[in-house]
Design a protein around this motif. Structure first.
Motif, PDB file in Angstrom:
ATOM      1  N   ASN A 243       0.844  -1.412   0.012  1.00  0.00           N
ATOM      2  CA  ASN A 243      -0.045   0.012  -0.020  1.00  0.00           C
ATOM      3  C   ASN A 243       0.883   1.365   0.003  1.00  0.00           C
ATOM      4  OD1 ASN A 243      -2.156  -1.680  -0.015  1.00  0.00           O
ATOM      5  ND2 ASN A 243      -2.845  -1.184   2.079  1.00  0.00           N
ATOM      6  N   LEU A 244       1.887   1.237   0.675  1.00  0.00           N
ATOM      7  CA  LEU A 244       3.004   2.388   0.719  1.00  0.00           C
ATOM      8  C   LEU A 244       3.477   2.504  -0.781  1.00  0.00           C
ATOM      9  CD1 LEU A 244       5.130   2.017   4.171  1.00  0.00           C
ATOM     10  CD2 LEU A 244       3.270   3.660   3.490  1.00  0.00           C
ATOM     11  N   ASN A 245       3.594   1.466  -1.321  1.00  0.00           N
ATOM     12  CA  ASN A 245       4.032   1.582  -2.686  1.00  0.00           C
ATOM     13  C   ASN A 245       3.252   2.455  -3.588  1.00  0.00           C
ATOM     14  OD1 ASN A 245       6.521   0.837  -4.326  1.00  0.00           O
ATOM     15  ND2 ASN A 245       5.093  -0.420  -5.349  1.00  0.00           N
ATOM     16  N   GLU A 246       1.773   2.388  -3.365  1.00  0.00           N
ATOM     17  CA  GLU A 246       0.942   3.262  -4.235  1.00  0.00           C
ATOM     18  C   GLU A 246       0.887   4.649  -3.888  1.00  0.00           C
ATOM     19  OE1 GLU A 246      -1.001   1.509  -6.502  1.00  0.00           O
ATOM     20  OE2 GLU A 246       0.389  -0.043  -5.896  1.00  0.00           O
ATOM     21  N   ARG A 247       1.541   4.954  -2.829  1.00  0.00           N
ATOM     22  CA  ARG A 247       1.846   6.477  -2.444  1.00  0.00           C
ATOM     23  C   ARG A 247       2.792   7.380  -2.957  1.00  0.00           C
ATOM     24  NH1 ARG A 247       0.942   6.272   4.093  1.00  0.00           N
ATOM     25  NH2 ARG A 247      -0.669   5.072   4.215  1.00  0.00           N
ATOM     26  N   ALA A 248       2.516   8.653  -3.186  1.00  0.00           N
ATOM     27  CA  ALA A 248       3.630   9.273  -3.380  1.00  0.00           C
ATOM     28  C   ALA A 248       4.878   9.405  -2.559  1.00  0.00           C
ATOM     29  CB  ALA A 248       3.271  10.958  -3.728  1.00  0.00           C
TER      30      ALA A 248
END
Lengths: 864, 506
Positions: A740-745
């Motif tokens: 999920n962090l990977n989807e964030r800026a």
């Protein structure tokens, strides 16, 4: 508009603030929520009557109390309230004043006994009026809600005030102020602002309201660190940070803290000051200056900054102010910049970089980028060794293998390339390929370059996602930052990795296979038991799949060697016959044995493994169930189960000890008192991790990646609740968090909190995974039994007739075996003669599938 | 028109292709060196996706082999299987060069793989397509068990070793929990990935790319009917694209009708698997009856129906994957258990290869299966007389095989017990091969080991096989379409007999 409420001089400012602070905000009309209290009493009316009847008419005995509990279950909740334990309580002897009413007679009797021992009769005296007692208890409970009422009231008060002020200001020319959503602020200050005021669509002020009922270290940090940092961030917009703060905690804050706060942010007002025109004044000023604070760029600070940058050191004499003021300025600069690693001289006469030499080298790279120097500096900052890559033929760049101390985020070695030219996609691909060749397991290569490419987040992400290794660009400016920063350069580099990486490549969590050493936590008790037993007996590690049996076995091998054992590990996953076992011994331990291996050859095997050192041989056989199945179905010289019997004989003769790991088959043998192997080896259950180890398993990798967990206590509680410490579920949870962090800026990857956990746990897929993991190998009957346990503790004697009444006619012995298997799977735990739920999230997971009752019907139908 | 790719993987250079989200997931997992299990329906784009992932891996510098186990000729030995596999891996990784394998290790997959890998310590990816295609159960278990063993070693193996270098991907349409022994399955250490249907926009893009035309309303209509099933979508689009505008409505309707009829083997292969497993059949029958079935946790039958492609999960409910499957299942008497079931004009499912695999006489098994298939094809085409003959022949083959397989003592006992048996002319009491169908059924029903309730057709059905004879057909003349009910009944009777005999055999 001007205000008379806020003096401008420092001492008067403080004096006025303190004078207007109120210690609390309660009002008599909402101090107690009487409506809610009466509503609660109405809900408990039947329970209150039952208790009243108990003390008026019936005897004050445990038996009567147990009966009352049975007929009116709400009495338990009422009594918990009376005892000021609304959430229940656990006692040192293992008993619980739980939220659920026990389903069994025994359980209710035990609960009545516990209530007696706690002293319930001291409250429920013969002359007592239960309703009055409960009303007092309800008022006590309401006290907990009071704080929330106050918080809501504060927020609403400030919202209304801001709206009023804006309505007034809008009537003045040139002040078309409006409200803006906080999400439009930079991520780092978004959570710090409650309200954002904008002028022509651009933020000019961020308002935060705080009501502090007490002051402590954490609260003080907010005033000394969080809010000043927020203001510095807002200065870059620019926008004013306005704090409206009140309460006893504010009154108790030391003067120095308040003064520092006043200096560091645009305005700090009490509620009264804000309402008395102070807020209007601050907002007007912010609007007139387009968010700029007056005197924000103090000239002396600028001189300090420039001198530090140029020479690495600044002395008081260099500043164009008197010496005392100069020393204060240096001290203040150091205080205002906790993010920098600075050395303040003993009397404040000088300020310099702690890593002065590194700063100097890094700064030199800014003006003239030298590839070999960049690599040396980078490795030095990471305290890493440099090595020559095997194939350093690429002449367009300088490269070296960096060998740092490996941890959960940094690999043991990776390629660093320094390149003078512009960074483009083809260079990225070439560096990634070179990184793969030089350090195949690293999944990371570093590109040191004068400047970073101006790629968008999505472009960089797309590119990283197709590369065999993440390419992390470290610029000369980054190196300067590493050298100057208060964080360790290793952590600063990890933060850059976090921002730039395709995190799916570097997630440290292992979701589908045996856990490597770096992710091994806990199991100290099991390991100690294992080591303590093996001198005299063999051990069987019993546990469900994915619980960590293999990891424990592999991890214990060095300890065995350290304790002068001779361990031999064999993976029996593909061993389906005696012959396969012989082949395994040959392949793994280099022992030549007859091709048609038979159990009698085990003596020969042990003899060959013996090196004459006198050290006890320990043979660790992982996943033994298949071999035992074969053993059961075949005989050697008319001896049934010849392999297991031979192991037993060898163990009893002391020639070698065994460590087996398995699940149903071996458990069945060891649990069956009629089996010849009943007491062969010591069963050692491998179940969920202890709480501390479970939390470490989840949190340490996140910390290593430089991810800060906000609301950590709640996060830990939740993670425990939704996993009960199952290592595979925890690792899977961690992996989902990283994905999920990977989807964030990039700038939003550094923080997670309980809401991130909730988002994952709230999905259907999580429930599915949870149930698959816990229930995966359970039979239909075992699943059914676990459903009954979710409703309260049960004993086999209670459960068998219940099942029979539902058409599932299985004997008490079968129920006992089933519950025991569920205990092995970590779903239930044994409590006295009964079993209670261990995997506490089970009912919630089942609610995704229609709930416990529906599942029960399904299994009962399938068994009828 | 560039054309659609109906029965083959889409070539790498074909523009008639839309990328699928699962390809990105596979790439990310493989680059993270995680083992993958890609499950999805047949004709759903798995191989096409794997070809592209292979190209991307190689492009990233990671050697990648793609081995289709279905392309393997039946090996003579396990060693031959391993050698073939290693050869295929080597073909992709080292240009076909295999290092010699020590004969003592010739039954070890690990040794063969080491011989097929390029030198050095760079990671490699091995993708195994159609992973369920190893027929021999023992070899299959050994093969996958040895792969699992490689996975087990990874945590403690040395850098550069095979266990640390190789990343496996397995793909296919199968039940991972039963394909190999669950305890030594490599699928348990894989990250599962589903293929997923095409989106509506994907369907439009595919049309634009393959038909080289702008958007068409027929694409939306096809999507409405078959959802994002790539094969069915392309079937419909291809039919429409192959004709000019004025004829497209007709072409669309004909394509729809063809699919609805079940004549396309897609339906036989799909629903045949459902009919082969009572648990699956039960769930699908409930889907037909109720429209949706509550999904059950940790229930692998529910999962498998999604892998097969028949069903999809929405919230906590299982639904038919598309309208066409729902219509087909509703029209199939094999899946409808209600009074409404088995109405005229329904479609039967062509049996799978393994439908008669339980029969020990290979020739009779082949006769039974081909008769059964012929009967279903005839039924679906409206040729009910031929269908009756086919069902009868299949039933006769099944009964004959069973009666011949029981001991002579038991057969004699059954003949004695079968009071209604009437042996005439050349019929010999101890040789079922000489018996008429009526006697086979009578004896089959007799104790011991009676096929209770299984072979008890109505009088009108009993002599159906003879209806193929023109003279007989004329004597008891019924119009072709009037015989549909008898043919439907015969189909059900055969199915019951197959189920019961299979139960006794196993």
């Amino acid at each position: 508009m001007s205000s008379t409420a806020i003096p401008t001089g420092p001492s008067k400012r403080l004096e006025a603030f303190r004078a207007s602070v109120v210690r609390d905000l309660y009002s008599p009309d909402n101090f107690v929520d009487w409506d809610e209290v009466e509503r609660e009493l109405e809900g408990w009316a039947a329970a209150i009557q039952a208790l009243q009847r108990l003390i008026d008419v019936e005897a004050q005995s445990e038996e009567c109390l147990a009966e009352v509990i049975e007929h009116e279950p709400l009495t338990v909740e009422v009594m918990r309230r009376l005892l000021a334990a609304p959430q229940g309580a656990a006692f040192a002897d293992g008993r619980e004043l739980s939220a659920q009413v026990p389903a069994t007679r025994e359980g209710r009797a035990s609960l009545a006994r516990l209530l007696n021992e706690i002293g319930i009769w001291r409250l429920l005296r013969p002359s007592a009026h239960v309703e009055d007692l409960v009303r007092v208890a309800a008022v006590t409970s309401d006290a907990e809600r009071r704080r929330l009422r106050r918080l809501r009231s504060v927020r609403s008060r400030i919202q209304n005030l801001v709206q009023d002020v804006l309505d007034t200001l809008r009537t003045e020319p040139g002040l078309p102020l409006e409200l803006l959503a906080p999400r439009l602020l930079p991520a780092s200050v978004r959570r710090t602002a409650d309200i954002v005021v904008a002028l022509e669509g651009t933020p000019i002020a961020a308002i935060r309201s705080v009501f502090l009922s007490s002051s402590g270290g954490r609260q003080q940090r907010e005033f000394t660190s969080t809010y000043p940092r927020a203001q510095r961030e807002l200065d870059t917009i620019p926008a004013a940070f306005v704090l409206i703060a009140d309460g006893r905690g504010m009154a108790d804050l030391p003067d120095a803290v308040l003064e520092n706060l006043f200096d560091s942010i645009a305005a700090c007002l009490t509620f009264a000051q804000a309402e008395d025109g102070g807020l209007a004044h601050v907002l007007t000023e912010a609007a007139e200056n387009y968010g700029r604070r007056r005197d924000v760029a103090i000239p002396v600070d600028r001189i300090i900054e420039e001198t530090l940058s140029e020479t690495g050191m600044v002395v008081a004499e260099q500043l164009p102010v008197l010496n005392d003021a100069a020393r204060l300025s240096l001290a203040r600069y150091a205080q205002l910049h906790p993010e920098l690693e600075l050395n303040l001289g003993p009397l404040g006469e000088s300020l310099s970089w702690s890593r002065a030499e590194d700063v100097s080298r890094a700064t030199a790279l800014l003006s003239r980028f030298d590839a070999p120097s960049a690599i040396r500096l980078f490795a030095g900052l990471l305290e890493a060794r440099l090595d020559t890559p095997r194939d350093a033929a690429e002449s367009a760049w300088e490269s070296a293998l960096v060998v740092p101390t490996a941890d959960l985020a940094l690999p043991g070695r990776f390629l660093a390339v320094a390149y003078m030219g512009p960074v483009d996609e083809s260079l990225f691909r070439a560096v990634a390929r070179a990184g793969l060749q030089a350090a195949p397991e690293a999944k990371l290569a570093v590109l040191l370059a004068p400047a970073a490419p101006a790629w968008s987040f999505s472009d960089r992400r797309r590119l990283q996602s197709v590369l065999p290794a993440n390419v992390i660009v470290v610029t000369a400016a980054n190196l300067v930052g590493f050298a100057r920063g208060a964080d360790s350069p290793r952590d600063a580099f990890a933060s850059i990795m976090l921002e730039q990486s395709d995190l799916t490549k570097v997630s440290p969590y292992v979701v589908s296979n045996a856990t490597p050493q770096r992710m091994y936590y806990g199991r100290d008790t099991e390991e100690a038991t294992l080591l303590g037993t093996l001198a005299t007996n063999s051990v069987a590690l019993l546990g469900a799949r994915r619980i960590g049996k293999t990891s424990l076995m592999r991890h214990v091998i060095p300890s065995l060697k350290g304790a002068n054992f001779r361990p031999f590990f064999g993976d029996c996953q593909t061993v389906r016959s005696w012959r396969d076992f012989g082949a395994l011994a040959q392949r793994w331990w280099g022992v030549n044995l007859p091709e048609e291996f038979e159990p009698r050859h085990l003596w020969e095997l042990v003899s060959r493994l013996n090196d004459g050192s006198g050290h006890q041989i320990v043979i660790l056989l992982d996943e033994i169930d298949q071999l035992l199945d074969w053993d059961r179905q075949h005989t050697a010289e008319e001896v049934p189960e010849a392999f297991f019997r031979a192991c037993r004989a060898i163990s009893q003769e002391g020639l070698a000890q065994f460590v087996f790991s398995g699940e149903r088959t071996i458990a069945g043998k060891l649990w069956d008192p009629y089996s010849p192997h009943w007491n062969f080896c010591r069963p050692l259950p491998v179940q969920q991790l202890a709480r501390e180890a479970g939390e470490e398993l989840l949190l340490r990798p996140l910390n290593a990646l430089q991810v800060v967990v906000e609301g950590e206590a709640r996060f830990r509680d939740q993670a425990w609740k939704v996993s009960s410490g199952h290592p595979q579920i925890l690792q899977s949870l961690g992996d989902r968090l990283v994905r999920n962090l990977n989807e964030r800026a990039p700038n939003e990857r550094g923080r997670i909190g309980p809401s991130d956990l909730e988002q994952i746990v709230g999905t259907y897929e999580y429930s599915e995974h949870y149930l698959e993991t816990y229930w995966g190998q359970a039979t239909a009957l075992e699943r059914l039994l676990s459903l009954y346990v979710t409703e309260g503790a049960v004993s086999p004697a209670d459960l068998a007739p219940v099942l029979a009444a539902q058409g599932a006619n299985v004997g008490e012995g079968v129920v006992t075996d089933g519950l025991r298997m569920l205990e092995l799977y970590g779903i239930v735990r044994r409590e006295g003669a009964g079993y209670s739920l261990r995997a506490e999230w089970f009912p919630t997971a089942l609610s995704s599938y229609g709930g416990v009752e529906q599942a029960k019907e399904r299994f009962l139908r399938s068994m009828s | 028109m560039r054309g659609f790719n109906l029965r083959r993987a889409v070539p790498l250079d074909s523009p008639a292709y839309v990328s699928r989200p699962f390809e990105e997931t596979l790439r990310a997992l493989l680059l993270a060196r995680r083992w993958v299990l890609l499950l999805g329906p047949r004709q759903h784009g798995k191989t096409t996706g794997l070809l592209r992932v292979q190209e991307q891996m190689v492009g990233a510098g990671i050697p990648c082999a793609l081995v289709d186990l279905q392309s393997m000729s039946p090996p003579e030995s396990y060693t031959e299987l391993l050698a073939w596999f290693a050869g295929r891996v080597a073909r992709n990784l080292t240009g076909g060069r295999l290092a010699p394998v020590d004969p003592r290790d010739a039954r070890q997959l690990e040794s063969w793989l080491e011989s097929a890998l390029p030198p050095g310590d760079t990671p490699v990816v091995v993708m195994v397509d159609e992973a369920s295609a190893i027929r021999d159960e023992g070899w299959r278990n050994a093969f996958y068990g040895q792969i699992r063993s490689i996975a087990n070693q990874a945590a403690a193996a040395e850098e550069g070793s095979l266990a640390r270098r190789v990343t496996f991907l397995f793909a296919g349409t199968f039940r991972p929990e039963t394909l190999v022994d669950d305890l030594n399955s490599p699928f348990n250490v894989c990250e599962p990935v589903d293929t997923g249907d095409l989106s509506e926009e994907d369907a439009r893009m595919l049309w634009r790319a393959a038909a080289e035309e702008g958007d068409s309303p027929f694409v939306d209509r096809a999507y409405e009917l078959v959802g994002g099933q790539p094969y069915l979508l392309q079937q419909m689009m291809s039919s429409v694209a192959s004709v000019d505008d004025p004829e497209r409505e007709t072409a669309f309707e004909e394509a729809t009708e063809l699919l609805r009829s079940g004549r396309d083997d897609h339906f036989g292969a799909l629903f045949g698997r459902v009919l082969a497993e009572p648990a699956l059949k039960d769930i699908v029958s409930r889907l037909v009856r109720d429209g949706a079935v509550p999904n059950e946790p940790a229930n692998r039958d529910f999962r498998y129906l999604q892998v097969l492609g028949i069903a999809r999960r929405e919230g906590n409910q299982l639904l038919f994957r598309n309208h066409l499957y729902a219509e087909f299942a509703q029209g199939s008497p094999q899946l409808t258990a209600t009074q409404d079931a088995g109405r005229a004009g329904t479609t039967l499912v062509v049996p799978l290869d393994g439908a008669c695999a339980f029969m020990r006489d290979a020739e009779l098994a082949e006769i039974a299966l081909s008769s059964y298939r012929g009967a279903v094809t005839a039924y679906n085409a409206g040729n009910y007389r031929l269908a009756l003959a086919g069902f009868g022949a299949a039933l006769e083959a099944v009964l004959l095989e069973w009666l011949e397989s029981i001991s002579s003592t038991e057969l004699a006992a059954k003949v004695t017990a079968a009071s209604g048996a009437d042996f005439r002319g050349r019929e010999r009491r101890n040789n079922p091969a000489t018996w008429r169908l009526v006697n086979m059924m009578t004896v089959a029903r007799a104790a011991p080991s009676a096929l209770v309730g299984a072979v008890n057709p109505h009088e009108a059905l009993r002599e159906w096989r003879n209806l193929v004879h023109p003279a007989e057909a004329r004597r008891q003349y019924r119009r072709e379409d009037e015989l549909e009910a008898e043919a439907r009944g015969a189909s059900a009777l055969l199915e019951i007999a197959l189920r019961e005999v299979a139960r006794i055999h196993t």
